[in-house]
Scaffold this active site. Structure first.
Site, PDB file in Angstrom:
ATOM      1  N   ARG A 243      72.444  12.488  67.174  1.00  0.00           N
ATOM      2  CA  ARG A 243      72.378  12.914  65.617  1.00  0.00           C
ATOM      3  C   ARG A 243      73.485  13.947  65.189  1.00  0.00           C
ATOM      4  O   ARG A 243      74.165  14.195  65.699  1.00  0.00           O
ATOM      5  CB  ARG A 243      70.858  13.573  65.580  1.00  0.00           C
ATOM      6  CG  ARG A 243      69.615  12.419  65.732  1.00  0.00           C
ATOM      7  CD  ARG A 243      68.672  12.960  65.131  1.00  0.00           C
ATOM      8  NE  ARG A 243      67.618  12.001  65.440  1.00  0.00           N
ATOM      9  CZ  ARG A 243      66.563  11.451  64.399  1.00  0.00           C
ATOM     10  NH1 ARG A 243      66.783  11.875  63.283  1.00  0.00           N
ATOM     11  NH2 ARG A 243      65.848  10.433  65.004  1.00  0.00           N
TER      12      ARG A 243
ATOM     13  N   SER B  69      60.710   6.241  61.759  1.00  0.00           N
ATOM     14  CA  SER B  69      62.051   6.613  62.472  1.00  0.00           C
ATOM     15  C   SER B  69      62.618   5.313  62.864  1.00  0.00           C
ATOM     16  O   SER B  69      62.315   4.420  63.185  1.00  0.00           O
ATOM     17  CB  SER B  69      61.767   7.409  63.430  1.00  0.00           C
ATOM     18  OG  SER B  69      60.846   8.537  63.088  1.00  0.00           O
TER      19      SER B  69
ATOM     20  N   CYS C 274      64.284   3.205  61.125  1.00  0.00           N
ATOM     21  CA  CYS C 274      64.233   2.061  60.202  1.00  0.00           C
ATOM     22  C   CYS C 274      65.004   1.637  58.987  1.00  0.00           C
ATOM     23  O   CYS C 274      64.709   0.922  58.275  1.00  0.00           O
ATOM     24  CB  CYS C 274      62.911   1.636  59.882  1.00  0.00           C
ATOM     25  SG  CYS C 274      61.636   1.122  61.318  1.00  0.00           S
TER      26      CYS C 274
ATOM     27  N   ASP D  61      64.240  12.462  54.318  1.00  0.00           N
ATOM     28  CA  ASP D  61      63.173  12.500  55.190  1.00  0.00           C
ATOM     29  C   ASP D  61      61.744  12.798  54.911  1.00  0.00           C
ATOM     30  O   ASP D  61      60.759  12.021  55.075  1.00  0.00           O
ATOM     31  CB  ASP D  61      63.345  13.303  56.510  1.00  0.00           C
ATOM     32  CG  ASP D  61      62.904  13.065  57.698  1.00  0.00           C
ATOM     33  OD1 ASP D  61      62.353  11.889  57.994  1.00  0.00           O
ATOM     34  OD2 ASP D  61      62.698  14.105  58.479  1.00  0.00           O
TER      35      ASP D  61
HETATM   36  C1  SPV Z   1      62.523  11.109  62.650  1.00  0.00           C
HETATM   37  O1  SPV Z   1      62.213  10.856  63.961  1.00  0.00           O
HETATM   38  O2  SPV Z   1      61.639  10.546  61.980  1.00  0.00           O
HETATM   39  C2  SPV Z   1      63.374  12.119  62.197  1.00  0.00           C
HETATM   40  C3  SPV Z   1      63.955  13.107  63.049  1.00  0.00           C
HETATM   41  O3  SPV Z   1      63.266  12.257  60.968  1.00  0.00           O
HETATM   42  S1  SPV Z   1      62.925  14.105  63.624  1.00  0.00           S
HETATM   43  O4  SPV Z   1      63.303  15.361  63.334  1.00  0.00           O
HETATM   44  O5  SPV Z   1      62.732  13.806  64.990  1.00  0.00           O
HETATM   45  O6  SPV Z   1      61.477  13.862  63.184  1.00  0.00           O
HETATM   46 MN    MN Z   2      61.762  11.175  59.721  1.00  0.00          MN
END
Ligand code: SPV
Ligand code: MN
Length: 640
Positions: A398, A282, A284, A301
């Site tokens: 976000r 996350s 990066c 993602d």
């Molecule tokens: C991450 O933090 O890697 C994300 C957002 O993509 S989350 O939904 O918080 O995981």
């Molecule tokens: Mn993520």
């Protein structure tokens, strides 16, 4: 179906649910011929005691209802001027994924790697179900059906979420493919992931207040996720990182891969397009890589990857982006900037709002000195209860947006066969050792030296201290739900069987100068790296062999910097960026080895073998050229 027919097909669960459902909703639910669906909803409704239940059938009308309700109940506010934009705030203690509160429920006798947060299943179930009891009183339970991965595909996994949050349900409109008709079609035997979520007690601002009783528990035995007393989408939208954990297990037992990876198409010469998957922890640079202008995006993602006809084919599990907004500015992220500043359906979270305009950190514009943010009315200098200054917007603020709203969305997004991967890249946050881009010597070397050795520093995307260096194996350290060594082995096995192996690369956007601690690259440079990788996949440029991998030649980068960024790339920059730093690389190997030795009992032996050889190569090079080896030295070595 006539009423009489309906009554005949009714099971006791459906019957129990009837008083909570409008006739229309009852009909929608009854059309799904799967008693397990009815059972799950009935049991959870009995536990949480909502005042009524809304079944979202994914019809335009239902989708619009969800969007409208999120604003009507106050979980989102329609205070932004641009049409379609809304804002949601999470509580002060609910601004990221919560590692401490996220636990695997493991049955007695089973242990995971020490690095994983786990608790006894029976105890965990008793605790979380206790916290969820009566949690939906006075609220509506919303039932959502989604298809993880393209619909009607070998990749499809069905998911069902019960939530009392219209914001969560609305986010799912944007982030997932609809699944109601897939459930109807799938019939009685179909399997699905289950998520039960409640924001718990809310205050007048519609924010979860019992953050001390936050539980995010994953029960892999029942393929069920529990999430309570949290609203932050990474904790509450069960199909994101929570279902991902269950998918990793399923993939492991079925011989495919579930990965924390972006998917993108990169254009090569003459309009050729090559698909890449990229794993980054996350914060990066994953989303901004996936969104590079001029290339196409499939996902930012989570990806599922399968061996189809001996090629690695991948799909995006999701169909939208829940992206970090900090540092999104017109220069570095022009495409995201465009969608965030134009009409269209977007949910912002934890930004600053003033006079109908959204603001965030690093947007390249002055941020007002007061406004409204996740702490309510905000003014410059406002402090939290520990005395720390509260920023205008949270660093983990976000936006949620559907991919189909993006002008650069790839036409293959919903292809049930996925796209064939030409390359896979791993990118950490490594200020000291790895060069900005390199190609592995082989599949095994890439998986081990780049993927399994991926290091990062903790960031704002999880709650806790920032900047602590840590191993983040293939960027799934937070989500891994199988023994860690097995995950490395699965990856090795997956690629070894392929006739058309993707080429494995390592990237590092965060390398700093030894002398002054400045980043050696600008954020745009990643575009050059990916174009170089595209050419390497097709063997159209050469490379220099170094102890850690193949690195680009100066002339090729010079050309690409001009073509892609219209920049003059100097030899001096090249030398700075691609100097092999022997002491830092040896220290890295040391850390990785120690981590696996101490935490992972089932590390494949190849792992230590590959690291040993990398160490040997570094030592040999050091002998010849010293501690800091400028890339020119490798020109004398064999070229690849
Ligand atoms: C991450 O933090 O890697 C994300 C957002 O993509 S989350 O939904 O918080 O995981
Ligand atoms: Mn993520």
């Amino acid at each position: 179906m006539s009423y009489r027919e309906l009554m005949n097909t009714m099971n006791p669960y459906l019957e129990a649910l009837q008083p909570k459902l409008s006739p229309a909703d009852f009909k929608k639910l009854a059309a799904i011929d799967n008693p397990n669906v009815h059972e799950f909803i009935a049991k959870e409704s009995d536990l949480c005691q909502p005042k009524d239940i809304f079944i979202c059938s994914d019809s335009a009308e239902d989708i619009a209802h969800v969007r409208k309700q999120a604003v009507a109940v106050g979980e989102e506010q329609a205070i932004l001027t641009i049409p379609g934009h809304t804002v949601h705030f999470d509580g002060e203690h609910d601004q990221g994924r919560d590692r401490q509160a996220t636990k695997y429920l493991v049955p007695k006798g089973i242990t995971f790697s020490k690095a994983l947060n786990q608790m006894d299943r029976q105890e965990g179930l008793a605790e979380v179900r206790g916290v969820l009891r009566d949690s939906m009183q006075g609220k509506t339970m919303i039932v959502r059906f989604v298809s993880l991965g393209p619909r009607d595909s070998v990749f499809t996994i069905l998911g069902l979420q019960c939530t009392d949050s219209w914001y969560v349900a609305h986010s799912e409109n944007l982030l997932y493919r609809s699944g109601y008709d897939q459930f109807v079609k799938a019939g009685p035997k179909s399997d699905f992931l289950r998520v039960l979520h409640s924001g718990g007690k809310l205050n007048g601002d519609m924010v979860s207040v019992d953050f001390n009783k936050k539980c995010i528990y994953i029960d892999q035995m029942d393929n069920t996720i529990y999430s309570v007393n949290t609203q932050y989408a990474g904790n509450s939208v069960g199909f994101k990182k929570l279902a991902f954990r269950l998918a990793i297990r399923k993939a492991s037992s079925e011989g495919w891969l579930a990965e924390h990876m972006l998917l993108m198409g990169v254009f090569g010469p003459s309009g050729r397009k090559t698909y890449f998957a990229g794993a980054f922890p996350s914060a990066c640079g994953k989303t901004s890589t996936a969104m590079l202008p001029g290339e196409s995006i499939l996902g930012d993602d989570i990806a599922y990857i399968r061996d189809i006809d001996s090629a690695a084919r991948a799909v995006n599990v999701e169909s939208g982006i829940f992206g970090i907004i900090q540092d999104v500015n017109p220069k570095d992220d022009s495409l995201i900037w465009k969608s965030l500043t134009n009409p269209g359906e977007i949910v912002f979270s934890n930004i600053l709002v003033k006079d109908g305009k959204p603001y965030w950190l690093g947007m390249g514009q002055e941020v007002p000195k007061d406004g409204c943010n996740y702490t309510g009315t905000w003014y410059e200098g406002k402090k939290d209860e520990t005395g720390a200054e509260i920023p205008a917007a949270n660093k983990n603020a976000r936006y949620a947006v559907a991919l189909k709203a993006m002008e650069n969305v790839d036409p293959e997004l919903d292809n049930p066969h996925g796209v064939e991967l030409g390359g896979i890249l791993y990118g950490g946050r490594d200020t000291k050792a790895y060069v900005p881009v390199q190609q592995s010597f082989s599949w095994d070397h890439g998986i081990i030296a780049y993927g399994a050795s991926l290091e990062t520093e903790t960031t704002f995307a999880t709650i806790g201290k920032e900047g602590v260096p840590e191993i983040n194996m293939m960027s799934i350290q937070d989500f891994i739900s199988i023994p860690m060594g097995k995950n490395v082995q699965n990856n090795l096995d997956f690629g070894r069987k392929l006739k058309k192996q993707p080429v494995v690369f390592g990237v590092n956007y965060f390398l700093k100068e030894v002398a002054n601690g400045k980043y050696v690259n600008s954020p745009q440079d990643k575009h050059v790296w990916i174009k170089w990788m595209e050419l390497r996949v097709h063997k159209e440029v050469g490379a220099l062999k170094t102890p850690t991998g193949y690195i680009p030649k100066y002339e090729d980068l010079k050309k690409l910097f001009k073509q892609v960024l219209n920049k003059n790339y100097t030899k001096e920059d090249y030398n700075k960026q691609f100097t092999i730093r022997v002491p830092e690389n040896l220290a890295k190997i040391e850390r990785v080895q120690r981590f696996y030795q101490e935490n992972v009992t089932d590390t494949p032996l190849e792992m230590f073998g590959v690291l040993y050889l990398q160490r040997e190569r570094l030592m040999a090079a050091k002998e010849k050229y010293g501690d800091y080896i400028s890339p020119e030295n490798f020109e004398k070595e064999a070229e690849a």
